[in-house]
Design a protein around this motif. Structure first.
Motif, PDB file in Angstrom:
ATOM      1  N   ASP A   1       0.830  -1.209   0.000  1.00  7.21           N
ATOM      2  CA  ASP A   1       0.000   0.000   0.000  1.00  7.21           C
ATOM      3  C   ASP A   1       0.865   1.259   0.000  1.00  7.21           C
ATOM      4  OD1 ASP A   1      -2.291  -1.530   0.073  1.00  7.21           O
ATOM      5  OD2 ASP A   1      -2.398  -1.521   2.279  1.00  7.21           O
ATOM      6  N   VAL A   2       1.884   1.258   0.858  1.00  7.38           N
ATOM      7  CA  VAL A   2       2.783   2.414   0.921  1.00  7.38           C
ATOM      8  C   VAL A   2       3.526   2.575  -0.405  1.00  7.38           C
ATOM      9  CG1 VAL A   2       4.783   3.392   2.104  1.00  7.38           C
ATOM     10  CG2 VAL A   2       3.035   2.163   3.412  1.00  7.38           C
ATOM     11  N   TYR A   3       3.946   1.459  -0.982  1.00  5.58           N
ATOM     12  CA  TYR A   3       4.676   1.497  -2.253  1.00  5.58           C
ATOM     13  C   TYR A   3       3.815   2.113  -3.366  1.00  5.58           C
ATOM     14  CZ  TYR A   3       7.199  -0.245  -6.349  1.00  5.58           C
ATOM     15  OH  TYR A   3       7.862  -0.343  -7.536  1.00  5.58           O
ATOM     16  N   GLN A   4       2.547   1.718  -3.436  1.00  2.59           N
ATOM     17  CA  GLN A   4       1.658   2.258  -4.467  1.00  2.59           C
ATOM     18  C   GLN A   4       1.403   3.752  -4.256  1.00  2.59           C
ATOM     19  OE1 GLN A   4       0.615   0.765  -7.188  1.00  2.59           O
ATOM     20  NE2 GLN A   4       1.661  -1.150  -6.618  1.00  2.59           N
ATOM     21  N   GLU A   5       1.267   4.172  -3.000  1.00  2.00           N
ATOM     22  CA  GLU A   5       1.061   5.594  -2.730  1.00  2.00           C
ATOM     23  C   GLU A   5       2.279   6.423  -3.129  1.00  2.00           C
ATOM     24  OE1 GLU A   5      -1.605   7.253  -1.768  1.00  2.00           O
ATOM     25  OE2 GLU A   5      -2.769   5.396  -1.794  1.00  2.00           O
ATOM     26  N   LEU A   6       3.475   5.871  -2.893  1.00  2.00           N
ATOM     27  CA  LEU A   6       4.694   6.590  -3.277  1.00  2.00           C
ATOM     28  C   LEU A   6       4.785   6.745  -4.779  1.00  2.00           C
ATOM     29  CD1 LEU A   6       7.328   5.032  -0.848  1.00  2.00           C
ATOM     30  CD2 LEU A   6       6.325   7.303  -0.725  1.00  2.00           C
ATOM     31  N   LEU A   7       4.390   5.719  -5.521  1.00  5.86           N
ATOM     32  CA  LEU A   7       4.451   5.784  -6.986  1.00  5.86           C
ATOM     33  C   LEU A   7       3.454   6.788  -7.557  1.00  5.86           C
ATOM     34  CD1 LEU A   7       4.861   2.016  -7.989  1.00  5.86           C
ATOM     35  CD2 LEU A   7       6.622   3.791  -7.849  1.00  5.86           C
ATOM     36  N   GLN A   8       2.390   7.095  -6.819  1.00  2.00           N
ATOM     37  CA  GLN A   8       1.353   8.002  -7.319  1.00  2.00           C
ATOM     38  C   GLN A   8       1.532   9.438  -6.828  1.00  2.00           C
ATOM     39  OE1 GLN A   8      -2.436   6.307  -6.283  1.00  2.00           O
ATOM     40  NE2 GLN A   8      -1.976   4.329  -7.251  1.00  2.00           N
ATOM     41  N   LEU A   9       2.667   9.746  -6.180  1.00  4.64           N
ATOM     42  CA  LEU A   9       2.892  11.110  -5.698  1.00  4.64           C
ATOM     43  C   LEU A   9       2.959  12.099  -6.851  1.00  4.64           C
ATOM     44  CD1 LEU A   9       5.562  10.613  -2.882  1.00  4.64           C
ATOM     45  CD2 LEU A   9       3.181  11.285  -2.599  1.00  4.64           C
ATOM     46  N   ASN A  10       2.399  13.279  -6.632  1.00  4.85           N
ATOM     47  CA  ASN A  10       2.460  14.369  -7.610  1.00  4.85           C
ATOM     48  C   ASN A  10       3.753  15.145  -7.392  1.00  4.85           C
ATOM     49  OD1 ASN A  10       2.121  16.564  -9.277  1.00  4.85           O
ATOM     50  ND2 ASN A  10       0.020  16.987  -8.636  1.00  4.85           N
ATOM     51  N   LEU A  11       4.630  15.140  -8.402  1.00  2.62           N
ATOM     52  CA  LEU A  11       5.938  15.784  -8.260  1.00  2.62           C
ATOM     53  C   LEU A  11       5.847  17.294  -8.140  1.00  2.62           C
ATOM     54  CD1 LEU A  11       8.090  13.716 -10.771  1.00  2.62           C
ATOM     55  CD2 LEU A  11       7.733  13.351  -8.340  1.00  2.62           C
ATOM     56  N   ASN A  12       4.698  17.884  -8.486  1.00  2.57           N
ATOM     57  CA  ASN A  12       4.557  19.336  -8.423  1.00  2.57           C
ATOM     58  C   ASN A  12       4.098  19.831  -7.056  1.00  2.57           C
ATOM     59  OD1 ASN A  12       5.240  19.707 -11.152  1.00  2.57           O
ATOM     60  ND2 ASN A  12       3.162  19.165 -11.788  1.00  2.57           N
ATOM     61  N   LYS A  13       3.811  18.904  -6.141  1.00  2.00           N
ATOM     62  CA  LYS A  13       3.356  19.306  -4.817  1.00  2.00           C
ATOM     63  C   LYS A  13       4.542  19.694  -3.933  1.00  2.00           C
ATOM     64  CE  LYS A  13      -1.057  18.553  -5.440  1.00  2.00           C
ATOM     65  NZ  LYS A  13      -2.035  19.646  -5.385  1.00  2.00           N
ATOM     66  N   ALA A  14       4.253  20.451  -2.888  1.00  2.19           N
ATOM     67  CA  ALA A  14       5.289  20.847  -1.944  1.00  2.19           C
ATOM     68  C   ALA A  14       5.604  19.689  -1.001  1.00  2.19           C
ATOM     69  CB  ALA A  14       4.835  22.073  -1.147  1.00  2.19           C
TER      70      ALA A  14
ATOM     71  N   LEU B   1      10.899  11.056  -2.575  1.00  5.17           N
ATOM     72  CA  LEU B   1      10.096   9.920  -2.130  1.00  5.17           C
ATOM     73  C   LEU B   1       9.691   9.020  -3.288  1.00  5.17           C
ATOM     74  CD1 LEU B   1       7.819  11.700   0.503  1.00  5.17           C
ATOM     75  CD2 LEU B   1       9.708  10.136   0.943  1.00  5.17           C
ATOM     76  N   LYS B   2       9.301   9.626  -4.422  1.00  4.46           N
ATOM     77  CA  LYS B   2       8.845   8.813  -5.547  1.00  4.46           C
ATOM     78  C   LYS B   2       9.994   8.050  -6.188  1.00  4.46           C
ATOM     79  CE  LYS B   2       5.861   9.010  -9.602  1.00  4.46           C
ATOM     80  NZ  LYS B   2       4.948   9.850 -10.398  1.00  4.46           N
ATOM     81  N   ARG B   3      11.141   8.725  -6.351  1.00  3.14           N
ATOM     82  CA  ARG B   3      12.279   8.061  -6.980  1.00  3.14           C
ATOM     83  C   ARG B   3      12.892   6.993  -6.076  1.00  3.14           C
ATOM     84  NH1 ARG B   3      15.066  11.908 -11.188  1.00  3.14           N
ATOM     85  NH2 ARG B   3      13.401  13.392 -11.582  1.00  3.14           N
ATOM     86  N   SER B   4      12.678   7.111  -4.764  1.00  3.84           N
ATOM     87  CA  SER B   4      13.243   6.144  -3.837  1.00  3.84           C
ATOM     88  C   SER B   4      12.220   5.093  -3.408  1.00  3.84           C
ATOM     89  CB  SER B   4      13.767   6.862  -2.597  1.00  3.84           C
ATOM     90  OG  SER B   4      12.707   7.545  -1.953  1.00  3.84           O
ATOM     91  N   ALA B   5      11.070   5.046  -4.076  1.00 10.79           N
ATOM     92  CA  ALA B   5      10.009   4.114  -3.679  1.00 10.79           C
ATOM     93  C   ALA B   5      10.492   2.663  -3.728  1.00 10.79           C
ATOM     94  CB  ALA B   5       8.787   4.302  -4.567  1.00 10.79           C
ATOM     95  N   ASP B   6      11.234   2.301  -4.784  1.00 13.19           N
ATOM     96  CA  ASP B   6      11.712   0.920  -4.905  1.00 13.19           C
ATOM     97  C   ASP B   6      12.631   0.541  -3.754  1.00 13.19           C
ATOM     98  OD1 ASP B   6      10.318   0.327  -7.216  1.00 13.19           O
ATOM     99  OD2 ASP B   6      11.873   1.208  -8.499  1.00 13.19           O
TER     100      ASP B   6
END
Length: 499
Positions: A432-445, A456-461
């Protein structure tokens, strides 16, 4: 001195959807002083777009305006150009009023102690030696002598042996022979004003007519050697006064704007669980230049404003009817283009609210320069201005109005059967945490942990593998890492163990 404009973003329609890099370079006045202009606006609100374009195109540091026709129903954000601070003294929407626009880098402050019963406004600008007092004054043509008496009182309070002052505005006193500071037609008003100029050791610097054949808009100072390049120039469309442009030679304590840094992710290969300290040490940074004012006017409009200014000088020197007609045509064209481009900018931002909300809110943030603050509080015979002291005053007052209630006879709380079920536990899996990290919006603060979405998104794996290492076959994880380009098994095992 370099006058640094605001860092707040303003957008230009000519950039289409990118909204990037359409800006005016900041004005450099190193060795040249503060660039000032004195205008008679004859109502600011209908000319607010032309006024913003005029100020931004000519890069003035101080803009003094008379006859603003403003009241408290007009908010500062509707009239203030980006990168400037506004100081106002309003009369009504039907006449009068004065205001000053100062570049934020000048760090000016209002001097209410010099205010008097007339339309005058003083602002103090810090300098290397002491300070400069800059004032704006307006006198209507049929004003009573009490207006000049109030002016005399205000100027006398401002003048001191080591204090430099500059006072400009529309004084509406045409019957004065300025080279000798003597009334050409002796009236009580002209006689009193000449006495004020002499008593306060002031010098008047404007020698060219500013309305028809009369010198109505003037510049007074007690340090004439520090004010130069005084010239009458073109004004905004819709007013019969010419503007007065001048430069004050003074070393100003400009407010330093700290540089902004952005992480450079291009050369970033792999993220490891080292948190903020490792990020600051390992990730390269770029120095962000935030000294440009972004605006919405196209370069064609800026060029037309400069062309209008040149035509004005040529028209004044030659008096040619053709140049006069051409100047009026260009002036109307400038008004039309600035209004159309402002309208297009507003439509574009409103249309992209749902698809690109970040651009819309960046624009909203840029114009919300006004922040509400509590006024001074009167507590008995004392005035409280400190935030903590004001909080204590409110706390004591609210506590004093509370009453002591008898809580011994309170009925028991009713238990609603619909709310009887209780959630015992909430479980989040690693997946669940892994899927949420992959769906992060890079434009958010970033969040309160200061980890950016990119990290966070690039380090999800890596986060997922570190948590799953004890429950998934190591061969499967190593194969997955090899597919990501990591082949050294010993290095991988060492890194995972560190995690």
């Amino acid at each position: 001195m370099v006058c640094n404009p605001s860092t707040e973003p303003w957008f230009c329609y000519s950039c289409k959807e990118s909204f990037s890099d359409c800006s005016i370079n900041n004005l450099s006045v190193t060795g040249g002083g503060i660039s000032c202009v004195c205008l008679n606006a004859r109502s600011v609100v209908p000319k607010r777009f032309e006024l913003s374009a005029y100020i931004l195109a000519n890069k003035f540091d101080v803009v003094a305006i008379t006859e603003t026709f403003l009241d408290n129903s007009i908010h500062d954000i509707h009239i203030t150009p980006p990168g400037y601070t506004v100081f106002r003294k309003d009369r009504s929407r039907h006449g009068g009023g004065v205001l000053l626009f100062l570049r934020k880098a000048l760090n000016g402050s209002l001097r209410p102690d010099l205010d008097d019963d007339c339309e005058i406004l003083w602002v103090s600008i810090p300098t290397k030696s002491s300070s400069l007092l800059f004032g704006i004054f307006y006198r209507c043509p049929n004003a009573p002598l009490s207006t000049l008496e109030a002016l005399h009182s205000s100027v006398c309070s401002a003048v001191s042996p080591n204090q430099s002052i500059v006072l400009c505005g529309d004084f509406n006193l045409p019957d004065i022979d300025w080279p000798i500071t003597s009334p050409s037609i002796r009236t009580p008003a002209t006689t009193m004003f000449c006495d004020i100029v002499s008593d306060c050791f002031l010098t008047q610097l404007v020698s060219t007519s500013t309305r028809h054949d009369n010198i109505l808009d003037i510049v007074l100072t007690n340090v004439p050697s520090n004010v130069f390049s005084v010239a009458v120039c073109d004004n905004l469309p819709g007013t019969d006064h010419d503007a007065v442009n001048f430069v004050i030679e003074v070393e100003v304590n400009a407010k330093n704007i700290p540089p902004r840094y952005l992480y450079d992710y291009i050369s970033w290969a792999m993220w490891k669980d080292l948190f903020l300290s490792a990020i600051d040490e390992s990730v390269p940074k770029l120095k962000w230049n935030c000294r440009k004012i972004k605006h919405w006017f196209s370069q064609d409009t800026i060029s037309l404003i400069h062309k209008k200014r040149k035509l004005y000088k040529a028209m004044k020197s030659s008096g040619s009817p053709n140049l006069t007609a051409k100047y009026r045509y260009i002036s109307n064209l400038v008004r039309s283009k600035t209004r159309n481009e402002t309208k297009i900018k507003a439509i574009t931002l409103s249309n992209c609210f749902r698809t690109a909300a970040k651009k819309f809110w960046q624009w909203v943030t840029s114009i919300r320069r006004y922040r509400m603050s509590l006024p001074p509080i009167f507590n008995g015979d004392t005035t409280v201005t400190n935030d903590r002291a004001r909080a204590d005053v409110f706390n004591k007052y609210f506590y004093s109005v509370f009453t002591d209630e008898d809580c011994s006879d309170l009925s028991s709380l009713r238990t609603d059967s619909k709310l009887s079920s209780i959630v015992e536990s909430i479980t989040f899996t690693t997946q669940d945490v892994y899927q949420e990290l992959l769906q992060l919006n890079l434009n958010k603060a970033c969040g309160p942990d200061l980890l950016t979405p990119q990290i966070l998104k690039r380090s999800a794996d890596f986060i997922y593998f570190a948590k799953a290492f004890d429950s998934v076959a190591h061969e499967h994880l190593l194969l997955k890492l090899q597919l990501l380009g990591i082949d050294d098994e010993d290095l991988v095992l060492e890194e995972l163990n560190d995690m």
